[in-house]
Design an enzyme around this catalytic site. Structure first.
Site, PDB file in Angstrom:
ATOM      1  N   GLU A   1      -6.987  -7.448  -0.449  1.00 43.99           N
ATOM      2  CA  GLU A   1      -7.313  -7.334   0.981  1.00 43.99           C
ATOM      3  C   GLU A   1      -8.738  -6.853   1.135  1.00 43.99           C
ATOM      4  OE1 GLU A   1      -4.978  -4.854   3.506  1.00 43.99           O
ATOM      5  OE2 GLU A   1      -3.074  -5.503   2.649  1.00 43.99           O
TER       6      GLU A   1
ATOM      7  N   GLU B   1       0.811  -1.217   0.000  1.00 50.21           N
ATOM      8  CA  GLU B   1       0.000   0.000   0.000  1.00 50.21           C
ATOM      9  C   GLU B   1       0.850   1.275   0.000  1.00 50.21           C
ATOM     10  OE1 GLU B   1      -2.896  -0.102   3.161  1.00 50.21           O
ATOM     11  OE2 GLU B   1      -4.234  -1.352   1.985  1.00 50.21           O
TER      12      GLU B   1
HETATM   13  C1  GAL Z   1      -4.226  -2.362   5.077  1.00 47.30           C
HETATM   14  C2  GAL Z   1      -2.826  -2.917   5.205  1.00 47.30           C
HETATM   15  C3  GAL Z   1      -2.802  -4.214   5.989  1.00 47.30           C
HETATM   16  C4  GAL Z   1      -3.652  -4.105   7.225  1.00 47.30           C
HETATM   17  C5  GAL Z   1      -5.046  -3.697   6.819  1.00 47.30           C
HETATM   18  C6  GAL Z   1      -6.008  -3.605   7.969  1.00 47.30           C
HETATM   19  O1  GAL Z   1      -4.194  -0.987   4.876  1.00 47.30           O
HETATM   20  O2  GAL Z   1      -2.271  -3.163   3.943  1.00 47.30           O
HETATM   21  O3  GAL Z   1      -1.466  -4.511   6.325  1.00 47.30           O
HETATM   22  O4  GAL Z   1      -3.090  -3.180   8.108  1.00 47.30           O
HETATM   23  O5  GAL Z   1      -4.998  -2.439   6.211  1.00 47.30           O
HETATM   24  O6  GAL Z   1      -7.278  -3.205   7.555  1.00 47.30           O
END
Ligand code: GAL
Length: 695
Positions: A311, A155
């Site tokens: 994610e 990210e």
């Molecule tokens: C994203 C990040 C992950 C985790 C996730 C939690 O922004 O890439 O590592 O922190 O959020 O929602």
């Protein structure tokens, strides 16, 4: 792999899995994880995203043993790896020996170590170590049979997307020199005669830290461009190493949905596969609507190629003020939505819920209660269901409508406080325009202002504050070939240097739209004006413009109240042969007003519109050469009954449709049918008339 053949993820199924942090667990737990992953249908995990300190505990002394073992355990369980280069966060020893690599904020304060991503994107020391670590990872694991994809950093822009340190300033100066050639060029571009900003030496230019008053807007816009480019350079540096050592392995970095800070058109061009992290808020019943816009962007960044949701949360996150869990069935419908929009899978942060650290209250596929947890039960059930959707992998979304996303305009219209109004918000405009098209039943792709607009009947431009002749020509060509174009307020205002176009807005779009803006007329806080469209009044509380209308341009809506009462608010200028038209909307209409206008625009394009509307209903078709896969999704808790073509097979149930479908709370169907010339258009049923059966 040969130059123009795109590298793709090494996985022959829809991806299912999540971030995995084995370094938070014992080997015994790894073995249990492998068993449970297999049970849940997991076939891909992302790791080791934040593990640099565990992989190189001392400078130059690597500890690969644990990761070797984890990779083998996973491979033996049939789980492939989206292998992170582990450069998302520097180890403490690197920071302490090079404190100058820590980022500075806008006030010139150095940010401390203690979280993640503690680096200045321009730091030469950081870049050197990133390249070294990436090479070490690629050399160590490039041949591992489980390696499916490179996951570069994590990210970009999360936590730190801009840095105002001396190193960043120096890098900014080099970037400016490359852009403008010499100081005269920069001084001209920045309009330095205003407020006495002329520079007489490059070293006098700094990153725009907080100053005595409003900072030069072009300096701010250039700093936005530079900051996006600085992170892109960092990404490219890793890509170059990976392409050299492992030329056949596809590369990605996970995006953060429709993010202001990075120009994802440029980032996507550098990588092989677009991946996204999306966290629609379960507390917001309409969160699926902006999510649809995010996903429209993701599939469009590489011209419609499938992307991957890398994610999402299985249930609650832990970074909002209040973190509401996902109700039963919500994770499934959210995942199906991403797949409907072209994602070749559904991945999560994270596999196993942490027991300590910053994210211990963040949900995971496997919750604190382990196998018994609701999240694991839903994970397992959805993993099984996903098998039934194998055929959609690689298919493409069919959309007739596109929305222009232009980062220069986003930055330019928001980086400075020196604007007609701070209330006109680029993202809010994009979301409102998209929401109307969504409600009317159309999935929306995104596109650059220069196109290509091939295959679209309607192109909407919520805002193009920074506009040039090439964009105007591309948009005009779209209208000339019969397209319906809608341009929003405060467009065509400035050129790339933030100099107002000669004669004012809409600058290069003037002849296409057939209007001139005499003056923007923002609406004072608390004042609600109205716009009249076909005899109906719609609220307009943010923005209006004094328009002068050229001959040949039709007035479609007028301001109904206030100083501009009676003047044009929305216009339509037909193309030469009358088939296409360029519409201009100078107001920020309430949602019902946008619906009314877009209904007309879609009808003019010969496209169907949904009536009645229900924003909880979403229907999207992914197709290959022979088959249409139409996802019909109910994002709400109330039952929806929809009319669908008869004789299609719902891949989720194996049942054939008979013309009408009822979807319960968070219900979904994926209808497979032979490919039709146009994708099926799904509407709510008029429950009073009996369903029509196919003959
Ligand atoms: C994203 C990040 C992950 C985790 C996730 C939690 O922004 O890439 O590592 O922190 O959020 O929602």
């Amino acid at each position: 792999m040969a130059g123009d053949i795109p590298r793709s993820i090494r996985l022959d199924a829809l991806a299912y899995g999540g971030d995995y942090n084995p370094d938070q667990w014992s080997e015994e737990v790894w073995l249990e994880d492998a068993r449970l992953m297999r049970e849940a249908g997991v076939n891909l995990v992302s790791l080791p995203v934040f593990s640099w300190p565990q992989l190189e505990p001392q400078p130059g002394a690597y500890d690969w043993g644990w990761l070797d073992r984890v990779m083998d355990v996973l491979w033996e369980a049939g789980v492939r790896i989206d292998l992170a280069t582990a450069t998302a966060t520097p180890p403490s020893w690197l920071i302490r020996s090079h404190p100058e690599m820590l980022p500075w904020d806008e006030d010139g304060r150095r940010l401390e170590f203690g979280s993640r991503q503690a680096y200045c994107p321009s730091s030469p020391v950081w870049r050197e170590h990133v390249a070294r670590m990436t090479r070490a990872m690629a050399e160590r694991y490039g041949e591992h049979p489980g390696l499916a994809l490179w996951h570069v950093s994590n990210e970009y822009g999360d936590h730190v997307s801009r840095c105002w340190c001396p190193e960043s300033s120096a890098h900014f100066r080099r970037w400016l020199e490359a852009r403008y050639g010499d100081l005269d060029g920069l001084n001209d571009a920045w309009g330095v005669n205003v407020w006495g900003q002329r520079y007489t030496a490059w070293e006098h230019i700094e990153a725009p830290r907080r100053a005595t008053g409003p900072v030069n807007p072009t300096q701010l816009l250039d700093f936005e461009r530079f900051s996006s480019d600085a992170l892109l350079e960092l990404f490219q540096l890793e890509i170059d190493v990976l392409r050299e050592v492992t030329p056949d392995i596809a590369v990605t970095t996970n995006f953060m949905s429709l993010l202001r800070d990075l120009d994802y058109w440029d980032f996507a061009a550098a990588e092989d596969l677009v991946t996204d992290d999306a966290y629609p808020d379960p507390a917001d019943p309409d969160a699926h609507v902006p999510a649809a816009l995010n996903y429209g962007l993701m599939r469009s960044l590489k011209g419609g190629r499938p992307w991957l949701l890398l994610e999402q949360a299985a249930s609650a996150v832990s970074w909002r003020d209040v973190n509401v869990p996902k109700a039963p069935g919500r994770m499934r419908i959210d995942s199906l939505q991403a797949i409907a929009h072209g994602s070749d899978g559904a991945m999560f942060f994270q596999w196993r819920q942490a027991r300590y650290g910053q994210e211990k209250f963040h949900s995971a596929m496997l919750g604190h209660r382990g196998e018994a947890s609701r999240s694991f039960q839903e994970t397992k059930a959805f993993g099984a269901e996903l098998q039934r959707l194998a055929a959609v992998r690689g298919t493409r979304v069919r959309s007739r409508v596109a929305l222009v996303v232009d980062w220069d305009s986003w930055w330019g219209s928001s980086a400075t406080e020196s604007l007609p109004s701070q209330r006109l918000n680029w993202l809010a405009q994009a979301r409102a325009w998209h929401a109307a098209l969504h409600a009317l039943g159309h999935p929306v792709d995104t596109v650059r202002a220069t196109g290509s607009f091939d295959g679209y009947d309607v192109v909407v431009v919520p805002n193009l504050y920074v506009a040039d002749a090439a964009q105007a020509a591309a948009l005009a060509a779209f209208v000339a070939r019969g397209g319906q174009l809608v341009v929003g307020p405060f467009s065509g205002v400035v050129d790339a240097t933030e100099t107002v176009h000669d004669g004012g807005a809409p600058g290069p779009l003037r002849s296409l739209l057939g209007v001139e803006v005499d003056e923007p007329w923002p609406i004072a806080d608390g004042q609600a004006e109205r716009v009249d469209l076909d005899g109906v009044g719609f609220g307009n509380a943010v923005w209006s413009e004094w328009l002068e209308v050229h001959d040949g341009t039709e007035v479609r809506a007028r301001y109904a109240t206030g100083e501009l009462a009676g003047r044009a608010a929305a216009t339509r200028r037909p193309s030469g042969d009358g088939a296409g038209a360029a519409w201009y909307l100078s107001a920020v209409l309430e949602p019902a007003g946008l619906l009314a206008l877009f209904r007309e625009v879609l009808a003019a394009a010969g496209l169907p519109v949904r009536s009645p509307i229900d924003s909880n209903l979403e229907a999207i078709t992914r197709s290959d050469a022979t088959t249409d896969y139409t996802f019909v999704l109910n994002h709400g808790r109330d039952e929806l009954t929809v009319d669908v073509p008869s004789g299609a097979e719902d891949l989720l149930t194996g049942i054939r449709t008979t013309g009408r479908l009822t979807l319960g709370r968070f219900g979904a169907a994926v209808l497979a049918a032979p490919r039709a010339d146009t994708a099926p258009f799904i509407t709510l049923s008029d429950t009073l008339t009996p369903p029509t059966e196919a003959p």
